[in-house]
Write a protein that holds these residues in place. Structure first.
Motif, mmCIF file in Angstrom:
data_model
loop_
_atom_site.group_PDB
_atom_site.id
_atom_site.type_symbol
_atom_site.label_atom_id
_atom_site.label_comp_id
_atom_site.label_asym_id
_atom_site.label_seq_id
_atom_site.Cartn_x
_atom_site.Cartn_y
_atom_site.Cartn_z
ATOM 1 N N ASP A 1 0.852 -1.183 0.000
ATOM 2 C CA ASP A 1 0.000 0.000 0.000
ATOM 3 C C ASP A 1 0.895 1.243 0.000
ATOM 4 O OD1 ASP A 1 0.997 0.169 2.584
ATOM 5 O OD2 ASP A 1 -0.863 -0.492 3.539
ATOM 6 N N LYS A 2 0.297 2.400 0.243
ATOM 7 C CA LYS A 2 1.084 3.636 0.234
ATOM 8 C C LYS A 2 2.226 3.585 1.244
ATOM 9 C CE LYS A 2 -2.021 7.282 -1.531
ATOM 10 N NZ LYS A 2 -3.141 6.485 -2.049
ATOM 11 N N MET B 1 8.006 3.484 2.795
ATOM 12 C CA MET B 1 9.140 2.803 3.415
ATOM 13 C C MET B 1 10.255 2.561 2.406
ATOM 14 S SD MET B 1 8.996 2.264 6.700
ATOM 15 C CE MET B 1 10.073 0.870 7.021
ATOM 16 N N LEU B 2 9.888 2.123 1.203
ATOM 17 C CA LEU B 2 10.913 1.871 0.204
ATOM 18 C C LEU B 2 11.587 3.173 -0.226
ATOM 19 C CD1 LEU B 2 12.472 -0.091 -1.450
ATOM 20 C CD2 LEU B 2 10.599 -0.188 -3.107
ATOM 21 N N ARG C 1 5.744 10.025 7.366
ATOM 22 C CA ARG C 1 4.448 9.633 6.805
ATOM 23 C C ARG C 1 4.049 8.240 7.285
ATOM 24 N NH1 ARG C 1 4.062 11.724 0.494
ATOM 25 N NH2 ARG C 1 5.388 13.589 0.707
ATOM 26 N N VAL C 2 5.008 7.342 7.321
ATOM 27 C CA VAL C 2 4.734 5.996 7.818
ATOM 28 C C VAL C 2 4.339 6.049 9.287
ATOM 29 C CG1 VAL C 2 5.734 3.735 8.277
ATOM 30 C CG2 VAL C 2 6.294 4.927 6.158
ATOM 31 N N ILE C 3 5.097 6.785 10.070
ATOM 32 C CA ILE C 3 4.846 6.872 11.508
ATOM 33 C C ILE C 3 3.461 7.444 11.784
ATOM 34 C CG2 ILE C 3 5.608 8.025 13.632
ATOM 35 C CD1 ILE C 3 8.500 7.835 12.428
ATOM 36 N N ASP C 4 3.026 8.378 10.955
ATOM 37 C CA ASP C 4 1.723 9.020 11.143
ATOM 38 C C ASP C 4 0.561 8.193 10.600
ATOM 39 O OD1 ASP C 4 2.969 11.176 12.320
ATOM 40 O OD2 ASP C 4 3.023 12.381 10.479
ATOM 41 N N LEU D 1 7.333 -0.928 11.583
ATOM 42 C CA LEU D 1 7.333 0.416 12.143
ATOM 43 C C LEU D 1 8.650 0.783 12.816
ATOM 44 C CD1 LEU D 1 5.836 3.040 12.854
ATOM 45 C CD2 LEU D 1 4.908 1.861 14.873
ATOM 46 N N ALA D 2 9.247 -0.140 13.538
ATOM 47 C CA ALA D 2 10.483 0.179 14.258
ATOM 48 C C ALA D 2 11.552 0.718 13.321
ATOM 49 C CB ALA D 2 11.004 -1.059 14.990
ATOM 50 N N ASP D 3 11.601 0.191 12.108
ATOM 51 C CA ASP D 3 12.595 0.661 11.146
ATOM 52 C C ASP D 3 12.327 2.114 10.759
ATOM 53 O OD1 ASP D 3 14.785 0.593 9.513
ATOM 54 O OD2 ASP D 3 13.930 -0.756 8.024
ATOM 55 N N ALA D 4 11.059 2.480 10.647
ATOM 56 C CA ALA D 4 10.718 3.878 10.342
ATOM 57 C C ALA D 4 11.195 4.801 11.462
ATOM 58 C CB ALA D 4 9.216 4.025 10.135
#
Length: 740
Positions: free
Chosen positions: A236-237, A242-243, A269-272, A620-623
């Motif tokens: 998804d988005k 992430m990529l 953006r991922v975190i949010d 998520l942890a990687d973000a």
């Protein structure tokens, strides 16, 4: 362990008989059934698009068309070892401090020894798998174009749904090209725009490939389903974000141009997007991790329908051996292969517990006179009071003492300084014969380290000498009459530190250079130190971390804590040696227990051979960690927010705030170690070490690096893998990477 529907073998054979040789005629792939030659037969039913898309996703997990063995996609290597994830994981983990393998398959030990050649069979299999995946994606993208849909009369909602599938296929292709960029840099390049039929593709250079991947991801972002709204296992988005974050995080490595501000944007953006951390770290890779709120883009595995000797089947079986009970991992037996090195184990606290015994006082007020110490190490600023000398004796108001830390540097002024009363107009330097003079030159020391400076502006004399601190006392291992226990200066926290046992009911002190001339105790037991003061009592015995802060405060302080247990340290140690004397012996090196084919409730997976635990390509942890790293590498980031993100991970790891770090501890050396502690065995370590300049060379050595038991330097060309000899022989357009 959820699954996606996959097109029947017959229909797949029909499709791929038409498409597999469309781009790369020189791949060592198994021939496909040639009974039919028209893709229109497959795509006549609009539902087939989703089923073929499932095959693209499954290409990250499975190795062929008939289960674990029997009809491999890529020939020339054992089918079980040809899995996309298994080969990717091996290339990213085995040549690092995180993993070693005991097996003797031809070429496998080249990873640990870091002496692979262009003919290495594992690298050839990985390279072929990446190109194979790109080939399948190209064919699907071509067949799902607007023109092809119109030709088949597939319009309206059907066409809109297929457009989303096509965007996902473009994501999967971008992912494979990203892996090719990271591993091989300059690879053969073909897209859906190239004609059908056998031809020799051109070689794309790293910078151009970077731009292509970026442009593809930016183009498909608005076409993808919103974050957390797609079917589990599909991109998804957030997967796109992430990529992009990964691509930008490593942009300086790939292109020479840093793009950390973009990392901040896309990781935020991922975190949010509403993802949450898995409450317990140990449940990240269990059999029911499809329920994890942390997973952003997983590769799915299921013991009943995803039959493979790669993926999490490999990662669950291969680290089990020795005295380990396979039943504890929900499997029918261990493969006795994978372990880790002592260099990685030592990144975790070695003792359990948790709690602060003496907290370091911060910003302790003092009215004592101070003398600033401008020098190269702090920017030659006479007003800066981060390091000062203090007049502690009221009877000698002009006699100043203190400690200065000089970091290692090649600059000719690196180890020079002066003293000043807040301004250059009232500054002093070195005169002749150990005197201080207002007209004097710079004071100097011999090299890096911590130095004690004694400057008397009344007598106009000075003395500067290097100091090494230690603990001594009845509470220490050697007592009052034995050898001092040396401490090590940690520039990250600005303190001398040691982790050591202390015995209850006894005492200790700090002293320098094995001599009582400079020693400190604590008369008030309040965390502040006084010269030649009383002993520091130890009420309860145990293993403690002791820190001595001397270089950044007007008042000297110390801290004592029991290092808390980091729950991320998932090791099996019984019967295992910490050090690796023989890499072929499974019992040399601690085993890692991160992957388990059992549920959170301890129920074994659906099959004892093929596992149910999914592999999280992104979580998520990687973000959080990408944001924190980018915030430290650029002024655009919010470093307090970065600290918050890191401490969220450490709160989960320690179960309390005992493991939280302070702002001063959040540095790039900390981040590379924290990435290891959080993301180990998830296919990131090689890339991370390269980005931090620690993969090659001698700045960071680990056991087995370069083939030496204690580790040895490796040349820089090893940061990129070679183009396989077989592909270069088949395609004269390909130029070998430097060094091979």
């Amino acid at each position: 362990m959820r699954t996606l529907n996959i097109l029947s073998r017959g229909a797949l054979l029909l499709l791929f008989s038409f498409g597999l040789t469309a781009c790369f005629s020189d791949l060592d792939t198994e021939p496909i059934d040639t009974d039919v030659s028209r893709a229109d037969v497959v795509y006549e039913n609009p539902d087939a698009y989703e089923q073929v898309l499932a095959k693209l996703y499954a290409g990250l997990a499975v190795t062929g068309q008939t289960g674990a063995t029997g009809s491999p996609d890529v020939a020339g290597i054992d089918e079980g070892a040809s899995s996309y994830l298994r080969q990717l994981w091996s290339a990213q983990e085995l040549p690092t401090d995180e993993a070693v393998v005991a097996w003797g398959d031809a070429g496998i030990q080249d990873f640990s020894q870091m002496n692979w050649t262009p003919s290495n069979p594992f690298l050839t299999a990985l390279y072929s798998r990446l190109i194979y995946q790109v080939t399948l994606a190209n064919e699907f993208i071509r067949e799902a174009s607007e023109n092809r849909l119109a030709e088949r009369g597939q319009t309206g909602e059907v066409a809109e749904r297929i457009a989303v599938f096509r965007a996902e296929a473009r994501f999967l292709r971008a992912l494979s090209y990203y892996h090719a960029l990271d591993l091989f840099r300059n690879v053969p390049f073909v897209t859906e725009e190239d004609g059908i039929g056998a031809f020799l593709p051109r070689q794309i250079q790293a910078g151009e490939l970077f731009d292509y991947i970026e442009s593809e991801l930016l183009a498909i972002e608005p076409l993808m389903i919103d974050a957390r709204m797609n079917e589990y296992g599909r991109a998804d988005k957030a997967a796109v974000w992430m990529l992009l974050s990964k691509l930008y995080l490593n942009a300086e490595v790939y292109t020479g141009q840093a793009q950390y501000e973009k990392v901040l944007d896309y990781s935020q953006r991922v975190i949010d997007a509403g993802y949450e951390l898995e409450p317990e770290y140990k449940n990240l890779y269990v059999a029911d991790n499809d329920q994890s709120p942390e997973s952003i883009f997983p590769v799915l595995f299921d013991g009943q329908s995803t039959l493979t000797f790669g993926g999490t089947t490999f990662l669950t079986h291969a680290p089990v051996g020795g005295s380990m009970d396979p039943a504890d991992f929900g499997i029918d037996g261990g493969w006795g292969g994978l372990r880790t090195t002592s260099a990685f184990v030592e990144k975790f606290p070695s003792v359990s517990g948790g709690g602060i015994v003496v907290r370091e006082p911060v910003d302790v007020a003092t009215e004592l006179p101070v003398l600033n110490v401008p020098g190269f190490y702090q920017g030659w600023d006479p007003t800066k009071d981060s390091t000062v000398l203090v007049a502690t004796n009221p009877e000698m108001p002009d006699a100043y003492t203190g400690f200065i830390y000089f970091p290692e540097s090649d600059d000719p002024e690196a180890y020079q300084f002066k003293v000043a009363l807040g301004t250059w107009d009232n500054s002093f330097g070195a005169g002749e014969d150990g005197t201080v003079s207002a007209d004097g030159g710079n004071f100097s020391v011999e090299g890096p380290g911590v130095y004690r400076a004694e400057v008397d502006l009344g007598a106009m004399t000075y003395n500067v000498y290097k100091v090494e601190f230690a603990v001594i006392g009845s509470a220490t291992l050697n007592g009052w009459d034995g050898d001092d226990q040396s401490m090590t200066f940690n520039p990250t926290v600005g303190a001398f530190e040691i982790t050591t046992p202390l015995t209850a009911g006894n005492e200790f002190k700090f002293r320098a250079n094995d001599d009582w001339a400079v020693n400190y105790g604590d008369d008030g037991n309040d965390g502040t130190l006084e010269f030649n003061a009383g002993n520091i009592p130890v009420v309860n015995g145990g293993t403690y971390r002791i820190r001595l802060f001397l270089t950044s405060s007007k008042v000297y302080t110390y801290a004592i804590d029991i290092p808390a247990s980091d729950a991320r340290a998932q090791f099996y140690t019984e019967g295992q040696n910490l050090e690796i004397n023989d890499i072929r012996q499974f019992t040399d090196g601690y085993a890692v227990t991160k992957y388990r084919n059992v549920t959170r409730d301890g129920v074994a997976g659906s099959d004892a051979l093929y596992t149910d635990n999914d592999f999280m390509v992104f979580r998520l942890a990687d973000a959080y960690l990408m944001y924190a790293e980018a915030a430290l590498r650029t002024t655009a980031g919010d470093r307090e927010l970065a600290l918050n993100y890191v401490n969220r991970l450490r709160l989960r790891a320690y179960g309390s705030d005992a493991g939280n770090v302070r702002r001063s501890e959040l540095t790039l050396p900390f981040i590379i170690d924290e990435r290891a502690r959080e993301m180990y065995w998830e296919g990131h370590r090689r890339q991370d070490l390269i980005r931090f300049g620690l993969y090659t060379g001698s700045d960071y050595l680990w056991p087995t690096k370069g083939g030496a038991p204690e580790g040895t330097a490796v040349p820089d060309f090893r940061r990129v893998y070679p183009i396989p000899s077989s592909d270069r022989a088949a395609n004269p357009n390909l130029v070998q990477n430097e060094g091979y």
